[in-house]
Design a protein around this motif. Structure first.
Motif, mmCIF file in Angstrom:
data_model
loop_
_atom_site.group_PDB
_atom_site.id
_atom_site.type_symbol
_atom_site.label_atom_id
_atom_site.label_comp_id
_atom_site.label_asym_id
_atom_site.label_seq_id
_atom_site.Cartn_x
_atom_site.Cartn_y
_atom_site.Cartn_z
ATOM 1 N N GLY A 1 80.100 33.401 93.400
ATOM 2 C CA GLY A 1 80.757 34.683 93.599
ATOM 3 C C GLY A 1 81.723 35.078 92.501
ATOM 4 N N GLN A 2 81.877 34.255 91.465
ATOM 5 C CA GLN A 2 82.790 34.581 90.379
ATOM 6 C C GLN A 2 82.107 35.544 89.410
ATOM 7 O OE1 GLN A 2 86.072 33.580 90.305
ATOM 8 N NE2 GLN A 2 85.517 32.822 92.330
ATOM 9 N N PRO A 3 82.701 36.688 89.132
ATOM 10 C CA PRO A 3 82.041 37.668 88.263
ATOM 11 C C PRO A 3 81.866 37.150 86.839
ATOM 12 C CG PRO A 3 84.311 38.316 88.682
ATOM 13 C CD PRO A 3 84.018 37.155 89.590
ATOM 14 N N GLY A 4 80.627 37.232 86.358
ATOM 15 C CA GLY A 4 80.347 36.862 84.977
ATOM 16 C C GLY A 4 79.944 35.428 84.766
ATOM 17 N N VAL A 5 79.787 34.630 85.819
ATOM 18 C CA VAL A 5 79.534 33.202 85.634
ATOM 19 C C VAL A 5 78.177 32.976 84.980
ATOM 20 C CG1 VAL A 5 78.706 32.968 88.035
ATOM 21 C CG2 VAL A 5 79.400 30.935 86.740
ATOM 22 N N THR A 6 78.184 32.170 83.933
ATOM 23 C CA THR A 6 76.962 31.793 83.211
ATOM 24 C C THR A 6 76.773 30.279 83.149
ATOM 25 O OG1 THR A 6 78.231 31.907 81.130
ATOM 26 C CG2 THR A 6 76.948 33.860 81.750
ATOM 27 N N HIS A 7 77.872 29.516 83.304
ATOM 28 C CA HIS A 7 77.816 28.060 83.198
ATOM 29 C C HIS A 7 78.661 27.425 84.295
ATOM 30 C CE1 HIS A 7 76.686 29.365 79.149
ATOM 31 N NE2 HIS A 7 76.115 28.190 78.980
ATOM 32 N N LEU A 8 78.205 26.304 84.790
ATOM 33 C CA LEU A 8 78.937 25.509 85.768
ATOM 34 C C LEU A 8 79.060 24.087 85.248
ATOM 35 C CD1 LEU A 8 80.051 24.611 88.562
ATOM 36 C CD2 LEU A 8 77.666 24.522 89.365
ATOM 37 N N VAL B 1 82.593 27.996 85.058
ATOM 38 C CA VAL B 1 83.329 27.588 86.249
ATOM 39 C C VAL B 1 83.331 26.064 86.302
ATOM 40 C CG1 VAL B 1 83.479 27.641 88.755
ATOM 41 C CG2 VAL B 1 82.738 29.676 87.520
ATOM 42 N N ALA B 2 84.513 25.471 86.416
ATOM 43 C CA ALA B 2 84.650 24.022 86.577
ATOM 44 C C ALA B 2 84.855 23.739 88.059
ATOM 45 C CB ALA B 2 85.825 23.498 85.767
ATOM 46 N N LEU B 3 83.873 23.101 88.690
ATOM 47 C CA LEU B 3 83.921 22.780 90.115
ATOM 48 C C LEU B 3 84.184 21.289 90.258
ATOM 49 C CD1 LEU B 3 83.453 23.790 93.051
ATOM 50 C CD2 LEU B 3 81.067 23.091 92.775
ATOM 51 N N GLY B 4 85.255 20.951 90.993
ATOM 52 C CA GLY B 4 85.569 19.534 91.075
ATOM 53 C C GLY B 4 86.651 19.212 92.078
ATOM 54 N N ASP B 5 87.189 18.003 91.935
ATOM 55 C CA ASP B 5 88.198 17.463 92.827
ATOM 56 C C ASP B 5 89.552 17.446 92.124
ATOM 57 O OD1 ASP B 5 87.969 15.139 91.118
ATOM 58 O OD2 ASP B 5 86.237 14.533 92.298
ATOM 59 N N SER B 6 90.395 16.466 92.451
ATOM 60 C CA SER B 6 91.749 16.439 91.882
ATOM 61 C C SER B 6 91.755 16.204 90.381
ATOM 62 C CB SER B 6 92.590 15.357 92.570
ATOM 63 O OG SER B 6 91.969 14.083 92.454
ATOM 64 N N ILE B 7 90.695 15.580 89.853
ATOM 65 C CA ILE B 7 90.653 15.347 88.407
ATOM 66 C C ILE B 7 90.438 16.666 87.668
ATOM 67 C CG2 ILE B 7 89.399 14.158 86.560
ATOM 68 C CD1 ILE B 7 88.883 11.881 88.534
ATOM 69 N N THR B 8 89.718 17.589 88.266
ATOM 70 C CA THR B 8 89.610 18.935 87.708
ATOM 71 C C THR B 8 90.843 19.759 88.052
ATOM 72 O OG1 THR B 8 87.199 18.895 87.720
ATOM 73 C CG2 THR B 8 88.235 21.060 87.766
ATOM 74 N N ASP B 9 91.347 19.588 89.270
ATOM 75 C CA ASP B 9 92.550 20.307 89.690
ATOM 76 C C ASP B 9 93.748 19.946 88.821
ATOM 77 O OD1 ASP B 9 93.800 22.140 91.325
ATOM 78 O OD2 ASP B 9 94.182 20.736 92.953
ATOM 79 N N GLY B 10 93.757 18.731 88.263
ATOM 80 C CA GLY B 10 94.786 18.363 87.304
ATOM 81 C C GLY B 10 95.867 17.442 87.820
ATOM 82 N N LYS B 11 95.600 16.674 88.877
ATOM 83 C CA LYS B 11 96.618 15.730 89.348
ATOM 84 C C LYS B 11 96.942 14.749 88.224
ATOM 85 C CE LYS B 11 97.717 12.378 92.984
ATOM 86 N NZ LYS B 11 99.029 12.973 93.284
ATOM 87 N N ALA C 1 85.267 34.700 73.330
ATOM 88 C CA ALA C 1 84.990 35.634 74.421
ATOM 89 C C ALA C 1 84.490 34.923 75.675
ATOM 90 C CB ALA C 1 83.967 36.672 73.976
ATOM 91 N N ILE C 2 84.426 33.596 75.645
ATOM 92 C CA ILE C 2 83.975 32.834 76.812
ATOM 93 C C ILE C 2 85.187 32.478 77.665
ATOM 94 C CG2 ILE C 2 82.771 30.783 77.623
ATOM 95 C CD1 ILE C 2 81.341 30.671 74.924
ATOM 96 N N ALA C 3 85.138 32.850 78.936
ATOM 97 C CA ALA C 3 86.216 32.537 79.872
ATOM 98 C C ALA C 3 85.901 31.237 80.607
ATOM 99 C CB ALA C 3 86.383 33.670 80.875
ATOM 100 N N ILE C 4 86.944 30.608 81.132
ATOM 101 C CA ILE C 4 86.776 29.433 81.983
ATOM 102 C C ILE C 4 87.764 29.512 83.126
ATOM 103 C CG2 ILE C 4 88.224 28.063 80.406
ATOM 104 C CD1 ILE C 4 86.735 25.565 81.460
ATOM 105 N N VAL C 5 87.308 29.174 84.334
ATOM 106 C CA VAL C 5 88.195 29.108 85.490
ATOM 107 C C VAL C 5 88.077 27.741 86.136
ATOM 108 C CG1 VAL C 5 88.153 31.589 85.910
ATOM 109 C CG2 VAL C 5 86.500 30.122 87.089
ATOM 110 N N ASN C 6 89.183 27.293 86.721
ATOM 111 C CA ASN C 6 89.281 25.970 87.328
ATOM 112 C C ASN C 6 89.178 26.116 88.844
ATOM 113 O OD1 ASN C 6 90.375 23.568 88.540
ATOM 114 N ND2 ASN C 6 91.349 23.057 86.600
ATOM 115 N N GLN C 7 88.126 25.545 89.421
ATOM 116 C CA GLN C 7 87.939 25.562 90.873
ATOM 117 C C GLN C 7 87.953 24.138 91.428
ATOM 118 O OE1 GLN C 7 88.553 28.279 92.104
ATOM 119 N NE2 GLN C 7 86.894 29.777 92.132
#
Length: 409
Positions: A268-275, A200-210, A236-242
């Motif tokens: 609360g993200q299912p399967g999270v192993t890394h932040l 899970v990538a937790l961040g601001d607009s730089i993570t959001d991709g402005k 098999a490693i997933a990544i989500v942008n938060q």
């Protein structure tokens, strides 16, 4: 009495079935997500826009799967949200409303085509069988009968499509109007036949991709997803942008502060192993944006930022999650924050803490990657989208390329 060959084969089959069943323990993992919140100001959607419309939203899961389920959000709602229907399909391309009609599937919620989501809650659809590849574009369509309270993610950098009437099974949606937001859509979960692994990538607009390209999928998280998929050992490693534009560690802005949204958007993200945590630049910038502050206020502010990092690390560790800290990037020259040497000293103090071994489990030095060697308090011009704060697509690529994949082993 000697056993017959048929008897022996039957016994072998009975023994083999449990062993075969153990080879697959289905687990759910977030393949795509967006941080949903109450949009305000320019990010808000005008009242009356969505009533009696179908909204088709395009997303790109980071891993492949055979079975999917959609997560819808009413997290900012103060009353129940009525969804009149929803569907899912494979999209034909990232910047078009058209989908492959042969793949259109109506979503169900507890076996029903409609759902009422309680105020403040998320709701999962029933699983559907729809094989999709990693980084393949998927379309989720939502039908609204009445005007809803809006929960959304305004910084989608992806075009959604809005058309009056019921178009859940419409392959083309000809005449649909573009809307660059994700609305009420907080996740796509993928069933896997292996232990779930999620960044899970937790961040601001730089993570959001402005500053990234609309429909171009060239945020730093997209680049990291591409590298993971190209690696046979790690596909098999997933990544989500938060990421949320304007997000801060200590105060609310667009969306709640990072500490307040940690439970929903990360834990609360299912399967999270890394932040991967990239937060702090907005905290540093807002301190003196309107007026100077005392030296003591600067020191206290840095201490509170570091305290927030400690809190996030502790809460993630309690769930067995590895936390990777990312250094805060330069922003001297930005016209909104007009940072001076004192702000730069705050940034250096924060980054020194991030770099110190024993604080985070690992560290990614985005500061070193993106700064101008001749002016280390500023972004490298080639990586600057033009506001001395947000990276260009080339800068985002450099960030995504700088992350060692071994961090996720």
């Amino acid at each position: 009495m000697r056993p017959t060959l048929l008897t022996l084969l039957s016994l072998a089959a009975l023994v083999a079935v449990p062993a075969q069943a153990k080879t697959c323990t289905p687990t759910w993992v977030a393949g795509w997500a967006s941080a949903q919140f109450l949009p305000t100001g320019d990010a808000a959607i005008a009242p009356g826009t969505i009533a009696d419309h179908t909204l088709r939203q395009l997303i790109r899961p980071s891993i492949a799967g055979e079975r999917l389920r959609v997560r819808l959000s009413n997290s900012a709602g103060t009353k129940p949200l009525h969804i009149a229907g929803a569907s899912i399909a494979r999209a034909l391309e990232p910047a078009s409303a058209a989908v492959d009609p042969a793949t259109l599937i109506g979503l169900r919620f507890d076996g029903r085509p409609e759902v009422v989501i309680p105020a403040g809650a998320d709701y999962l659809s029933d699983p559907v069988t729809l094989p999709v590849g990693a980084l393949e574009t998927v379309a989720v369509s939502i039908r609204y009968a009445q005007e809803p309270e809006i929960t959304s993610h305004p910084g989608s950098r992806a075009t959604s499509w809005l058309l009056a009437g019921d178009h859940l099974t419409d392959g083309a949606m000809t005449g649909a109007a573009p809307l660059e937001k994700w609305v009420h859509l907080s996740g796509l979960e993928v069933e896997r036949c292996a232990p779930a692994r999620l960044i899970v990538a937790l961040g601001d607009s730089i993570t959001d991709g402005k500053g990234s390209t609309t429909n171009g999928n060239d945020r730093w998280t997209d680049r990291l997803a591409e590298r993971l998929q190209a690696d046979p050992k790690r596909h098999a490693i997933a990544i989500v942008n938060q990421g949320i534009g304007g997000n801060r560690l200590l105060d609310d802005g667009l969306g709640s502060n990072a500490l307040a949204r940690l439970d929903c958007d990360v834990l609360g993200q299912p399967g999270v192993t890394h932040l991967i945590l990239l937060e702090g630049i907005n905290d540093l910038g807002t301190l003196t944006r309107d007026a100077p502050v005392s030296e003591e206020a600067h020191r206290e502010h840095v201490a509170r930022i570091i305290g927030a990092y400690r809190q996030i690390i502790a809460r993630a560790h309690a769930r067995g999650i590895k936390v990777i800290g990312a250094t805060v990037m330069p922003f001297v020259g930005n016209g909104y924050y007009h940072a001076d040497a004192r702000n730069e000293a705050d940034r250096q103090a924060v980054n020194a803490w991030i770099r110190t071994p024993g604080h985070f489990d690992a560290m990614v030095d985005f500061d070193r990657v993106t700064r101008d060697p001749a002016h280390p308090d500023r972004l490298l011009p080639a990586y600057d989208v033009g506001d001395a704060l947000h990276p260009s697509p080339l800068g985002y690529k450099a960030m995504g390329d700088a992350i060692p994949l071994t961090l996720f082993d």
